[in-house]
Write an enzyme that holds these catalytic residues in place. Structure first.
Site, PDB file in Angstrom:
ATOM      1  N   ASN A  96      37.629  41.726  44.054  1.00  0.00           N
ATOM      2  CA  ASN A  96      38.485  42.893  43.823  1.00  0.00           C
ATOM      3  C   ASN A  96      39.901  42.376  43.573  1.00  0.00           C
ATOM      4  O   ASN A  96      40.591  41.975  44.503  1.00  0.00           O
ATOM      5  CB  ASN A  96      38.433  43.794  45.072  1.00  0.00           C
ATOM      6  CG  ASN A  96      39.442  44.926  45.020  1.00  0.00           C
ATOM      7  OD1 ASN A  96      40.021  45.211  43.968  1.00  0.00           O
ATOM      8  ND2 ASN A  96      39.662  45.584  46.152  1.00  0.00           N
ATOM      9  N   LYS A 128      42.492  43.967  42.720  1.00  0.00           N
ATOM     10  CA  LYS A 128      43.544  44.950  43.040  1.00  0.00           C
ATOM     11  C   LYS A 128      44.551  45.014  41.885  1.00  0.00           C
ATOM     12  O   LYS A 128      44.160  44.822  40.742  1.00  0.00           O
ATOM     13  CB  LYS A 128      44.193  44.606  44.390  1.00  0.00           C
ATOM     14  CG  LYS A 128      43.130  44.428  45.479  1.00  0.00           C
ATOM     15  CD  LYS A 128      43.663  44.411  46.866  1.00  0.00           C
ATOM     16  CE  LYS A 128      42.498  44.229  47.843  1.00  0.00           C
ATOM     17  NZ  LYS A 128      42.900  44.308  49.224  1.00  0.00           N
ATOM     18  N   HIS A 163      37.933  52.742  48.469  1.00  0.00           N
ATOM     19  CA  HIS A 163      38.557  51.560  49.088  1.00  0.00           C
ATOM     20  C   HIS A 163      39.603  52.029  50.099  1.00  0.00           C
ATOM     21  O   HIS A 163      40.250  53.056  49.888  1.00  0.00           O
ATOM     22  CB  HIS A 163      39.195  50.691  47.999  1.00  0.00           C
ATOM     23  CG  HIS A 163      39.694  49.386  48.538  1.00  0.00           C
ATOM     24  ND1 HIS A 163      40.905  49.274  49.166  1.00  0.00           N
ATOM     25  CD2 HIS A 163      39.123  48.155  48.594  1.00  0.00           C
ATOM     26  CE1 HIS A 163      41.057  48.012  49.572  1.00  0.00           C
ATOM     27  NE2 HIS A 163      39.994  47.315  49.230  1.00  0.00           N
ATOM     28  N   GLU A 180      42.521  51.179  50.669  1.00  0.00           N
ATOM     29  CA  GLU A 180      43.861  51.408  50.107  1.00  0.00           C
ATOM     30  C   GLU A 180      43.915  52.759  49.397  1.00  0.00           C
ATOM     31  O   GLU A 180      44.929  53.456  49.443  1.00  0.00           O
ATOM     32  CB  GLU A 180      44.229  50.244  49.166  1.00  0.00           C
ATOM     33  CG  GLU A 180      44.545  48.987  49.974  1.00  0.00           C
ATOM     34  CD  GLU A 180      44.247  47.668  49.280  1.00  0.00           C
ATOM     35  OE1 GLU A 180      44.081  47.643  48.047  1.00  0.00           O
ATOM     36  OE2 GLU A 180      44.168  46.651  50.001  1.00  0.00           O
ATOM     37  N   GLU A 223      34.386  47.181  55.166  1.00  0.00           N
ATOM     38  CA  GLU A 223      35.666  46.480  55.169  1.00  0.00           C
ATOM     39  C   GLU A 223      36.534  47.015  56.300  1.00  0.00           C
ATOM     40  O   GLU A 223      37.228  48.028  56.126  1.00  0.00           O
ATOM     41  CB  GLU A 223      36.395  46.693  53.836  1.00  0.00           C
ATOM     42  CG  GLU A 223      35.630  46.194  52.634  1.00  0.00           C
ATOM     43  CD  GLU A 223      36.571  45.921  51.452  1.00  0.00           C
ATOM     44  OE1 GLU A 223      36.636  44.770  51.030  1.00  0.00           O
ATOM     45  OE2 GLU A 223      37.250  46.843  50.997  1.00  0.00           O
ATOM     46  N   GLY A 258      43.418  41.811  53.850  1.00  0.00           N
ATOM     47  CA  GLY A 258      44.698  41.207  53.476  1.00  0.00           C
ATOM     48  C   GLY A 258      45.506  40.704  54.657  1.00  0.00           C
ATOM     49  O   GLY A 258      46.684  40.400  54.511  1.00  0.00           O
ATOM     50  N   SER A 286      39.523  39.613  54.230  1.00  0.00           N
ATOM     51  CA  SER A 286      39.986  38.229  54.381  1.00  0.00           C
ATOM     52  C   SER A 286      38.859  37.195  54.304  1.00  0.00           C
ATOM     53  O   SER A 286      38.894  36.191  55.018  1.00  0.00           O
ATOM     54  CB  SER A 286      40.780  38.069  55.682  1.00  0.00           C
ATOM     55  OG  SER A 286      41.951  38.874  55.637  1.00  0.00           O
TER      56      SER A 286
HETATM   57  P1  PGA Z   1      41.095  40.784  51.177  1.00  0.00           P
HETATM   58  O1  PGA Z   1      40.733  42.182  50.503  1.00  0.00           O
HETATM   59  O2  PGA Z   1      39.953  39.831  50.883  1.00  0.00           O
HETATM   60  O3  PGA Z   1      42.370  40.341  50.532  1.00  0.00           O
HETATM   61  O4  PGA Z   1      41.226  41.013  52.629  1.00  0.00           O
HETATM   62  C1  PGA Z   1      39.429  42.696  50.522  1.00  0.00           C
HETATM   63  C2  PGA Z   1      39.398  44.048  49.863  1.00  0.00           C
HETATM   64  O5  PGA Z   1      40.357  44.824  50.031  1.00  0.00           O
HETATM   65  O6  PGA Z   1      38.441  44.390  49.146  1.00  0.00           O
END
Ligand code: PGA
Length: 246
Positions: free
Chosen positions: A9, A11, A93, A95, A165, A171, A210
């Site tokens: 992903n 983003k 997601h 976010e 997640e 992140g 992460s």
């Molecule tokens: P990340 O993000 O690996 O940077 O933690 C995962 C995601 O949001 O899909």
């Protein structure tokens, strides 16, 4: 047997050049035994589809409109995604839920749009740190899944992938332990039994939060973890490739 999937992903990170170089890295090191997908921002999907044509790499979108077509300025429909060769899309997601107010009902409506256009939905669920501290992780995820479980048919589930997640791991550099992740994946699979045993057995459940090359192998070897949804580390071709092959 569920085939594992590793998905990147990106983003809101990319350029034409970066799309080209990331995909070159991925295509040079494809694993034989896993599916690989990338989710670039909308403007780079066409480029990614062209550059992965004739390869097993799938290309997805990070979001999709809840509506079919019409006066919805700034939105991108599922039919458009299908038209440009997109075979997957993320929905819900964390976010999108936290920053753009997406609710479980919106997730269901978007999933329906994707189903109607033959696109696989990767539905993201997960609890916040406050919810985990209150030992509410199972009830939160159960609630996030409940509309889908109630409304979708067995056939629909063939086009659904779940991504667990935990919000506190996205992140932050703090990955769920393999035991924490496995426990939640097993819980999600038990929830899917409400649809049917077959759906519970066949649906792929990815872990995200992460994921790094150093943590991927142990996570992916858990019995109910069917691969990963990788954010930050998917922007580094060498690191993402190492995760794909972990
Ligand atoms: P990340 O993000 O690996 O940077 O933690 C995962 C995601 O949001 O899909």
């Amino acid at each position: 047997m569920r085939r594992q999937l590793v998905a990147g992903n990106w983003k809101m990170n990319a350029s034409s050049e970066m799309t080209g170089s990331l995909l070159t890295g991925v295509l040079e090191n494809l694993p034989a035994d896993r599916d690989i997908a990338v989710f670039p921002p909308f403007p780079y999907i066409t480029q990614a589809v062209a550059e992965t044509a004739g390869t097993p790499v799938m290309v997805g979108a990070q979001n999709v409109a809840a509506e079919e077509s019409g006066a919805f300025t700034g939105e991108v429909s599922a039919a458009m995604l299908a038209d440009i060769g997109c075979s997957m899309a993320l929905v819900g997601h964390s976010e999108r839920r936290a920053l753009y107010g997406e609710r479980d009902y919106d997730v269901l409506v978007k999933v329906r749009q994707l189903m109607a256009n033959g696109i696989t939905a990767v539905v993201c669920v997960g609890e916040t740190i406050e919810q985990r501290k209150a030992v509410r992780e199972e009830s939160v995820v159960s609630e996030q899944l409940s509309l889908l479980i109630a409304e979708l048919s067995n056939a629909d589930w063939e086009k659904i992938i779940i991504a667990y997640e935990p919000v506190w791991a996205i992140g932050t550099g703090e990955t769920a332990t393999p035991e924490q992740a496995q426990a939640m994946h097993a819980f999600i699979r038990s929830e899917l039994k409400k649809v049917s045993d077959t759906v519970a057995e066949k649906t792929r459940i990815l872990y995200g939060g992460s994921v790094k090359a150093a943590s991927a192998a142990e996570l992916f070897s858990q019995p109910d973890i069917d691969g990963g949804l990788v954010g930050g580390a998917s922007l580094d071709a060498a690191e993402f490739t190492a995760i794909c092959r972990a």
